[in-house]
Structures are given as structure tokens and as C-alpha cells.
Design an enzyme around this catalytic site. Structure first.
Site, PDB file in Angstrom:
ATOM      1  N   TYR A  37       0.820  -1.216   0.000  1.00 19.58           N
ATOM      2  CA  TYR A  37       0.000   0.000   0.000  1.00 19.58           C
ATOM      3  C   TYR A  37       0.851   1.263   0.000  1.00 19.58           C
ATOM      4  O   TYR A  37       0.466   2.280  -0.545  1.00 19.58           O
ATOM      5  CB  TYR A  37      -0.886   0.040   1.255  1.00 19.58           C
ATOM      6  CG  TYR A  37      -2.164  -0.728   1.148  1.00 19.58           C
ATOM      7  CD1 TYR A  37      -2.170  -2.063   0.797  1.00 19.58           C
ATOM      8  CD2 TYR A  37      -3.380  -0.111   1.413  1.00 19.58           C
ATOM      9  CE1 TYR A  37      -3.348  -2.770   0.724  1.00 19.58           C
ATOM     10  CE2 TYR A  37      -4.570  -0.808   1.342  1.00 19.58           C
ATOM     11  CZ  TYR A  37      -4.550  -2.133   1.002  1.00 19.58           C
ATOM     12  OH  TYR A  37      -5.720  -2.822   0.927  1.00 19.58           O
ATOM     13  N   LYS A  61       3.199 -15.469   3.322  1.00 20.58           N
ATOM     14  CA  LYS A  61       3.380 -16.265   2.104  1.00 20.58           C
ATOM     15  C   LYS A  61       4.878 -16.509   1.988  1.00 20.58           C
ATOM     16  O   LYS A  61       5.529 -16.150   0.999  1.00 20.58           O
ATOM     17  CB  LYS A  61       2.794 -15.493   0.905  1.00 20.58           C
ATOM     18  CG  LYS A  61       2.766 -16.259  -0.397  1.00 20.58           C
ATOM     19  CD  LYS A  61       1.714 -17.356  -0.460  1.00 20.58           C
ATOM     20  CE  LYS A  61       1.880 -18.172  -1.734  1.00 20.58           C
ATOM     21  NZ  LYS A  61       1.031 -19.370  -1.761  1.00 20.58           N
ATOM     22  N   ASP A 102      -2.967 -18.281   1.519  1.00 18.90           N
ATOM     23  CA  ASP A 102      -3.955 -19.003   0.700  1.00 18.90           C
ATOM     24  C   ASP A 102      -4.650 -20.072   1.539  1.00 18.90           C
ATOM     25  O   ASP A 102      -5.876 -20.238   1.491  1.00 18.90           O
ATOM     26  CB  ASP A 102      -3.314 -19.595  -0.574  1.00 18.90           C
ATOM     27  CG  ASP A 102      -1.995 -20.329  -0.322  1.00 18.90           C
ATOM     28  OD1 ASP A 102      -1.467 -20.264   0.811  1.00 18.90           O
ATOM     29  OD2 ASP A 102      -1.501 -20.988  -1.260  1.00 18.90           O
ATOM     30  N   ASP A 108      -6.313  -6.917   4.567  1.00 22.80           N
ATOM     31  CA  ASP A 108      -7.444  -6.292   3.875  1.00 22.80           C
ATOM     32  C   ASP A 108      -8.366  -7.376   3.304  1.00 22.80           C
ATOM     33  O   ASP A 108      -9.577  -7.360   3.497  1.00 22.80           O
ATOM     34  CB  ASP A 108      -6.918  -5.387   2.749  1.00 22.80           C
ATOM     35  CG  ASP A 108      -8.035  -4.699   1.994  1.00 22.80           C
ATOM     36  OD1 ASP A 108      -9.037  -4.311   2.644  1.00 22.80           O
ATOM     37  OD2 ASP A 108      -7.922  -4.540   0.769  1.00 22.80           O
ATOM     38  N   ASP A 134     -12.299  -8.904   4.893  1.00 21.93           N
ATOM     39  CA  ASP A 134     -13.565  -8.943   4.153  1.00 21.93           C
ATOM     40  C   ASP A 134     -14.124 -10.366   4.203  1.00 21.93           C
ATOM     41  O   ASP A 134     -15.322 -10.574   4.385  1.00 21.93           O
ATOM     42  CB  ASP A 134     -13.371  -8.538   2.683  1.00 21.93           C
ATOM     43  CG  ASP A 134     -13.711  -7.074   2.428  1.00 21.93           C
ATOM     44  OD1 ASP A 134     -13.451  -6.250   3.329  1.00 21.93           O
ATOM     45  OD2 ASP A 134     -14.247  -6.764   1.345  1.00 21.93           O
TER      46      ASP A 134
END
Ligand code: IPM
Ligand code: MG
Length: 359
Positions: free
Chosen positions: A141, A190, A222, A246, A250
Site C-alpha cells: 500500500y 506467504k 492461501d 485487507d 472482508d
């Protein structure tokens, strides 16, 4: 007296923020606290009014307050502006950065009465109580962004950087929080592919030695996305970097029935910022359909984290729980046999419940 900067922002922000203010006012009356609310412009609304998504006065207002209550930012009207003018990149990210808010806490807690409102099976989501700790001022970001032409065509670059200091401070906070909960921390990365993730894993593993009472699990992002809907009860506290956080929050919101239920607190500097985890929902803006509960629950987090008014925070959460158990629902969580209410009605019900209950 507590000074609160109120930034409704765009879309449904203007509808949900007043409902959280009502809940705070009810708490103020009941417990004898004075909340001083000062409104500021932010996002597309600020672009329209003064030509900038984060006006200097707004930033100053936030810096001079003890906490910030934010609605939502962005909308199709401002999507085609130059990237630095866009509400998300021009207001929300700089606001987080300027206020030093590196830690974003998003609790995915299921109110028992909403167990049928989720798209997931009740037996999967029953009793979930997860806290996601998302790093908020680093990673992709905030890295350098560029475009260039090459022989193969156009190339876009987003740089992802994390220092050991940035990783350590967010993970330390997550360990501290886990210690006060069920003492289980899942660090999501990751590390099989990404270098920043490998540093992340090294730093978390090092820190773990200082928290022998907290059980640490490493999980690839994942796999975590899959585990969150396969068996969400395995999670207590999750800590992860900005972009993964982020996306996963959600996803986690759907465990609670609706993204309209997921509050958030952004901490790390002198002033905390509280906002629902959802966006400005331009498709339903102005229609009184928005669920104000994520914002109301964010106000509860403000009471707890910025003002240390823990009993008052529980009072808001209890009022929400009781209103839900009486069957009141905004459209996003509505089911047959319940009572559908609009944004303001939901806010009024919560404020009234706070007032009418004994201390
Ligand atoms: C959130 C939002 C923001 C983010 C957007 C609006 C920039 O999705 O708070 O989760 O990605 O951080
Ligand atoms: Mg998001």
C-alpha cells in the site's frame, strides 16, 4: 470531556456515523461523560467542497482530538481522478500514516442471533470469536509505485517493503492481545514465495520466545483463506501484513453474517481511528438501507481502546446484542420472520436500549 473528530465521509458514511454518535450520546448521558463532537470533511465530499480529499483542517482536527470516528470513503464519482486525488489513496491512507496507525484491529464476532444470517452453515460459524490484527501502514500500500514502457509493453511496479521494526511492533501487539484472550496466535504470510513474508516469519518466531504462554501457528495466506470458511473456530488472534489483512477481513466479515457487522479500530499513535471495515456502498447510499451496527460497534471500540471506558463499551455491545435478539434487522441481515428496520431506526433502537437499561 472527550474530544472526538467525526468524519462521515462519502456514500453511506453520512447515514451510519450519526447513528454511532447517538449511541455515544446515550452513553454520555448515562455515565456522566461529555463527548465533544467536531465534524470534518474527508474523501470525495471534501474534494467536492474544497478540492482536496484530506484538507489540512481535517488532519489538524484529527490530531487535536482524542479519537476519530470515520464513516466511509470513496465512490464512482471520484474513481477517474488522478490516483493521488482519489479518496482512498488521497485521504484514507495518508490519514492512517499521519496518525501513525500501524495496527488495525478487526474483530469477527458472531452475535448468536445472526447465526442464520450468514451464507455459511450455522454449525461452521457457531461461537466464532476471531480478532484480526492487520498491519496498516506498510507493505504494498505504501511502497513506491511506477509505470514504465519496455520492449514487451507497459510495466507497472508496486514495491512491497517491510522492516523488522515494523513487523516486530505489530506482532508484539498481537502477542499481547492473544495473551489476554485464548492465547492462540496465527501469523499469516506467504513465506514460501515472498521475501517480506520470510522476514515476517523470522521476526514472529523470534518474538515467540518472549511469549511462551501464547501458542503460535504460522499459516500461508492461501491456506488461511480456505481455513477461515472451512473451520473458523480454530482461530483466536490472526496477525498479518496490510494487503493480506485487507482481503482476509472482508472474508472474515461473512462469518459474522454481514460486512455491515464488522467494526475496526486503528491504533498505534496518540489518536485512535474507528471506522467500520466496509466501504461507502454507493449502490445503497441515501436509501436508509445501510447497517449502522459496524459503526456503532466501532464507537464501542473507541470507548475501550482510546478512553479505557470498558464497561461503557460492553454496554454498547450488549445493547446491540439485545436489539438483535428482539428481532430487529437491517436489510443486509434480514431473514423471514424478523422485523425490518432502516438505518436510523436501528440506531434509535440501540440508543434507546442503552438509555433504558439499568447500570
Ligand atoms: C479497508 C478498505 C481500504 C483498505 C480501502 C478503501 C483503501 O478496503 O479499510 O479495508 O484497503 O485498507
Ligand atoms: Mg478492505
Amino acid at each position: 470531556m472527550y474530544r472526538i473528530a467525526v468524519l462521515p465521509g462519502d456514500g453511506i458514511g453520512a447515514e451510519i456515523v450519526p447513528e454511532a454518535v447517538k449511541a455515544l450520546q446515550a452513553i454520555g448521558e448515562k455515565y456522566g461523560h461529555r463527548f465533544d463532537f467536531q465534524e470534518g470533511l474527508v474523501g470525495g465530499t471534501a474534494i467536492d467542497a474544497v478540492g482536496k480529499p484530506l484538507p489540512d483542517e481535517t488532519l489538524k482536527l484529527c490530531q487535536e482530538s482524542q479519537a476519530v470516528l470515520l464513516g466511509a470513503i470513496g465512490g464512482p464519482k471520484w474513481e477517474d481522478l488522478a490516483v493521488e486525488l482519489r479518496p482512498e489513496v488521497g485521504a484514507l491512507l495518508p490519514l492512517r500514516k499521519h496518525l501513525g496507525l500501524y495496527a488495525n484491529l478487526r474483530p469477527a464476532f458472531l452475535f448468536p442471533d445472526l447465526v442464520e444470517a450468514s451464507t455459511l452453515k450455522p454449525e461452521v460459524i457457531r461461537d466464532i470469536d476471531i480478532l484480526v490484527v492487520r498491519e496498516l501502514t506498510g507493505g504494498l500500500y505504501f511502497g513506491e509505485k511506477s509505470r514504465k514502457q519496455s520492449e514487451e509493453g507497459e510495466i507497472a511496479v508496486d514495491v512491497c517493503t517491510y522492516s523488522d521494526m515494523e513487523i516486530e511492533r505489530i506482532c508484539r501487539l498481537a502477542f499481547e492481545i492473544a495473551r489476554k484472550r485464548r492465547k492462540h496466535l496465527t501469523s499469516v504470510d506467504k513465506a514460501n514465495v515472498i521475501e517480506t513474508s520470510r522476514l515476517w516469519r523470522e521476526v514472529v518466531s523470534r518474538l515467540a520466545a518472549e511469549y511462551p504462554d501464547v501458542e503460535l501457528t504460522h499459516m500461508y495466506v492461501d491456506n488461511c483463506a480456505m481455513q477461515l470458511i472451512r473451520h473458523p473456530r480454530q482461530f483466536d488472534v490472526i496477525v498479518t501484513e496490510n494487503l493480506f489483512g485487507d482481503i482476509l477481513t472482508d472474508e472474515a466479515s461473512m462469518l459474522t453474517g454481514s460486512i455491515g457487522m464488522l467494526p475496526s479500530a486503528s491504533l498505534g499513535g496518540a489518536v485512535g481511528l474507528y471506522e467500520p471495515s466496509h466501504g461507502s456502498a454507493p449502490d445503497i447510499a441515501g436509501q436508509k438501507k445501510a447497517n449502522p451496527l459496524a459503526t456503532i460497534l466501532s464507537a464501542a471500540m473507541m470507548l475501550e481502546y482510546s478512553f479505557n471506558l470498558v464497561e461503557e463499551a460492553r454496554e454498547i455491545e450488549d445493547a446491540v446484542r439485545l436489539v438483535l435478539s428482539e428481532g430487529y434487522r437491517t436489510p443486509d441481515i434480514f431473514e423471514e420472520g424478523r422485523i425490518q428496520v432502516n438505518t436510523q431506526q436501528m440506531g434509535d433502537l440501540v440508543a434507546r436500549k442503552i438509555r433504558e437499561r439499568g447500570k
